[in-house]
Design a protein around this motif. Sequence first.
Motif, mmCIF file in Angstrom:
data_model
loop_
_atom_site.group_PDB
_atom_site.id
_atom_site.type_symbol
_atom_site.label_atom_id
_atom_site.label_comp_id
_atom_site.label_asym_id
_atom_site.label_seq_id
_atom_site.Cartn_x
_atom_site.Cartn_y
_atom_site.Cartn_z
ATOM 1 N N GLY A 259 0.791 -1.219 0.000
ATOM 2 C CA GLY A 259 0.000 0.000 0.000
ATOM 3 C C GLY A 259 0.821 1.266 0.000
ATOM 4 N N GLY A 260 2.077 1.230 0.436
ATOM 5 C CA GLY A 260 2.922 2.404 0.409
ATOM 6 C C GLY A 260 2.496 3.470 1.396
ATOM 7 N N LEU A 261 2.771 4.738 1.045
ATOM 8 C CA LEU A 261 2.543 5.845 1.962
ATOM 9 C C LEU A 261 1.071 5.997 2.344
ATOM 10 N N ALA A 262 0.173 5.821 1.391
ATOM 11 C CA ALA A 262 -1.247 5.986 1.693
ATOM 12 C C ALA A 262 -1.695 4.975 2.743
ATOM 13 N N LYS A 263 -1.241 3.739 2.604
ATOM 14 C CA LYS A 263 -1.612 2.715 3.586
ATOM 15 C C LYS A 263 -1.004 3.018 4.946
ATOM 16 N N GLN A 264 0.233 3.487 4.946
ATOM 17 C CA GLN A 264 0.880 3.796 6.219
ATOM 18 C C GLN A 264 0.124 4.905 6.956
ATOM 19 N N GLY A 265 -0.227 5.971 6.220
ATOM 20 C CA GLY A 265 -0.982 7.046 6.849
ATOM 21 C C GLY A 265 -2.337 6.570 7.351
ATOM 22 N N PHE A 266 -3.008 5.748 6.541
ATOM 23 C CA PHE A 266 -4.305 5.210 6.940
ATOM 24 C C PHE A 266 -4.171 4.354 8.189
ATOM 25 N N ASP A 267 -3.105 3.559 8.282
ATOM 26 C CA ASP A 267 -2.888 2.705 9.451
ATOM 27 C C ASP A 267 -2.694 3.533 10.717
ATOM 28 N N PHE A 268 -1.963 4.633 10.619
ATOM 29 C CA PHE A 268 -1.786 5.503 11.780
ATOM 30 C C PHE A 268 -3.146 5.997 12.290
ATOM 31 N N ILE A 269 -3.986 6.445 11.363
ATOM 32 C CA ILE A 269 -5.302 6.974 11.753
ATOM 33 C C ILE A 269 -6.136 5.880 12.412
ATOM 34 N N GLN A 270 -6.077 4.667 11.851
ATOM 35 C CA GLN A 270 -6.846 3.567 12.422
ATOM 36 C C GLN A 270 -6.383 3.240 13.833
ATOM 37 N N ARG A 271 -5.098 3.321 14.078
ATOM 38 C CA ARG A 271 -4.581 3.062 15.429
ATOM 39 C C ARG A 271 -5.109 4.100 16.415
ATOM 40 N N LEU A 272 -5.194 5.349 15.982
ATOM 41 C CA LEU A 272 -5.746 6.382 16.855
ATOM 42 C C LEU A 272 -7.229 6.138 17.131
ATOM 43 N N TYR A 273 -7.941 5.682 16.125
ATOM 44 C CA TYR A 273 -9.365 5.404 16.330
ATOM 45 C C TYR A 273 -9.578 4.189 17.230
ATOM 46 N N ARG A 274 -8.638 3.251 17.245
ATOM 47 C CA ARG A 274 -8.772 2.111 18.159
ATOM 48 C C ARG A 274 -8.717 2.583 19.608
ATOM 49 N N VAL A 275 -7.898 3.591 19.881
ATOM 50 C CA VAL A 275 -7.852 4.149 21.237
ATOM 51 C C VAL A 275 -9.197 4.795 21.575
ATOM 52 N N GLU A 276 -9.774 5.519 20.628
ATOM 53 C CA GLU A 276 -11.074 6.151 20.864
ATOM 54 C C GLU A 276 -12.161 5.100 21.081
ATOM 55 N N ARG A 277 -12.081 4.010 20.330
ATOM 56 C CA ARG A 277 -13.071 2.950 20.500
ATOM 57 C C ARG A 277 -12.954 2.314 21.878
ATOM 58 N N GLU A 278 -11.720 2.138 22.349
ATOM 59 C CA GLU A 278 -11.527 1.579 23.685
ATOM 60 C C GLU A 278 -12.138 2.491 24.750
ATOM 61 N N ALA A 279 -11.926 3.805 24.602
ATOM 62 C CA ALA A 279 -12.507 4.748 25.567
ATOM 63 C C ALA A 279 -14.030 4.688 25.537
ATOM 64 N N ARG A 280 -14.584 4.536 24.356
ATOM 65 C CA ARG A 280 -16.040 4.473 24.219
ATOM 66 C C ARG A 280 -16.581 3.180 24.826
ATOM 67 N N GLU A 281 -15.922 2.066 24.555
ATOM 68 C CA GLU A 281 -16.385 0.786 25.080
ATOM 69 C C GLU A 281 -16.272 0.717 26.600
ATOM 70 N N ARG A 282 -15.295 1.415 27.153
ATOM 71 C CA ARG A 282 -15.137 1.441 28.611
ATOM 72 C C ARG A 282 -16.000 2.502 29.268
ATOM 73 N N GLY A 283 -16.688 3.298 28.452
ATOM 74 C CA GLY A 283 -17.575 4.328 28.985
ATOM 75 C C GLY A 283 -16.857 5.407 29.761
ATOM 76 N N LEU A 284 -15.676 5.814 29.300
ATOM 77 C CA LEU A 284 -14.860 6.770 30.035
ATOM 78 C C LEU A 284 -15.396 8.189 29.893
ATOM 79 N N ASP A 285 -15.384 8.921 30.987
ATOM 80 C CA ASP A 285 -15.711 10.340 30.962
ATOM 81 C C ASP A 285 -14.495 11.136 30.502
ATOM 82 N N ALA A 286 -14.607 12.471 30.584
ATOM 83 C CA ALA A 286 -13.567 13.342 30.019
ATOM 84 C C ALA A 286 -12.196 13.092 30.640
ATOM 85 N N ASP A 287 -12.093 13.123 31.975
ATOM 86 C CA ASP A 287 -10.778 12.998 32.613
ATOM 87 C C ASP A 287 -10.137 11.635 32.375
ATOM 88 N N PRO A 288 -10.857 10.522 32.585
ATOM 89 C CA PRO A 288 -10.241 9.218 32.280
ATOM 90 C C PRO A 288 -9.881 9.058 30.801
#
Length: 516
Positions: free
Chosen positions: A345-374
């Motif tokens: 995939g080259g550069l486009a895939k690498q950039g897309f993978d970075f974004i997906q990794r960031l969204y996995r963190v957001e999904r974890e926060a959502r699944e754990r029901g975290l408020d703002a501070d946590p």
Amino acid sequence: MVRAAKLSKENDALKALVDRQAQKIAALEEELRLALHKRFAASSEKASADQLNLFNEAEQTQSEVTATTPIADETTTTVAEHERKTRGRKPLPDHLPRTRIEHDIPEADKLCACGCQKTRIGEATSEQLDIIPEQIQILQHVRFKYACRSCEGVDDDGPTVVTAPMPLQPIPKSNASPGLLAYIGVAKFVDGMPLYRLEPRFKRIGVEIPRNTLAGWMIRCGDLIEPLINLMQNRLLDYDIIQMDETTVQVLKEKGRSPQSQSYMWVRRGGPPNQTVILFDYEQSRGAKVPARLLKGFRGILQTDGYDGYAAVTRGNDITWIGCLAHVRRKFDEALKAQKKKGRGGLAKQGFDFIQRLYRVEREARERGLDADPRKVLRDEKAKPIWNELRQWLDGALGQVPPKSLTGKALNYTHAQWPRLIRVLDDGRIEVDNNRCENAIRPFVLGRKAWLFADTPAGATASARLYSLIETAKANSLEPYAYLARVFADLPAAIAAQDDAEIEKLLPWNVAATDA
């Protein structure tokens, strides 16, 4: 020597021209592949690792990949225990009314072969879902009159006849009830049904209501709810986080403009926790003066896409401008979809993978029901290192591909938006993207596909107000028809009495709390 130098110069110029044309052809081929993908392929931005590995960028060599690609995230993911979903028909809702229909056996079958009468020992019950087609009725308001027989109807102060007052109506001297107006509003602004389709629908059930009458009623309803819209705007601006977006709308009869001119519907989403406010505003322009007016008096965090029209309002106004990660992902996703399917995939895939990794963190926060501070703690722990890796990778990737290619555009867009993207780490209340605002504007976009345009600015303004009230009601878990019917029934009296407390009781979150 002079001729040789001249030929060499001409040769270099031709090579440069060929290179420019090759880059332009490559960019056009990318645009064509992306257009074909948008037309015939799935529009989702989700993609598995196997699918992404089908793509390749011809401009990147293996050495470039090795030099710029971060080590893959090798964290172990625990898969939850598999639970088989229960198959079969779902039970019908308990809150729906039941009509009991009894079925008995013939009298002859109640006699047993032994000659005894059979005794009923129980019953077997099954349920069917039924629907009664739309019914229309006429509400007769009968006002009783009273008079004094001794005074023969007149005394020194005037007639003694007293008639029961008529309740204040949403549209005075109109034969439209609050329920009818709520039905029309939901049909157009929730279900996306144009008024020219609603007109024959009424005719089928025996009532003729011209569409211009329907349109006039909606404009009057938009005027009626203005006090509620003003209160909602105050609540929106008092809170320190707002998301904004805009989309096009065509209004046929704008003064000094052709019917083909494009106008805009602006959307703001915000409000305190558990009091979500969504406001639509019709404007002829997309210029910077519009957000400046809509955000007058606001101080806090503004989250939008990368449109430069927001830049002026955020300068010197104590407003922090936050970017949208979803738009970054979208550009890398488009770059991937436009590539030839062969190899890595080259550069486009690498950039897309970075974004997906960031969204996995957001999904974890959502699944754990975290408020703002946590959630901020989780981002500092898991997302911040990814942002640092992304910045290091971006510095190395910039300039490796033509800036007019889709991958180049994605890289440069990410670089330009970086100061606003990284601010998501400052506050756990900030969303990583502007998707909630885009989701709020979606009902308008879907409705626009059916009714296509507004006839007049007054109609567009009324539509904006009604969309605001309905979408805010939905965001506060209210059923739109029931809420509109209550507002249209109770608001006229509250306005006539100039009772601010009674008007505030009709705000969506207050109605939701009362109903709960």
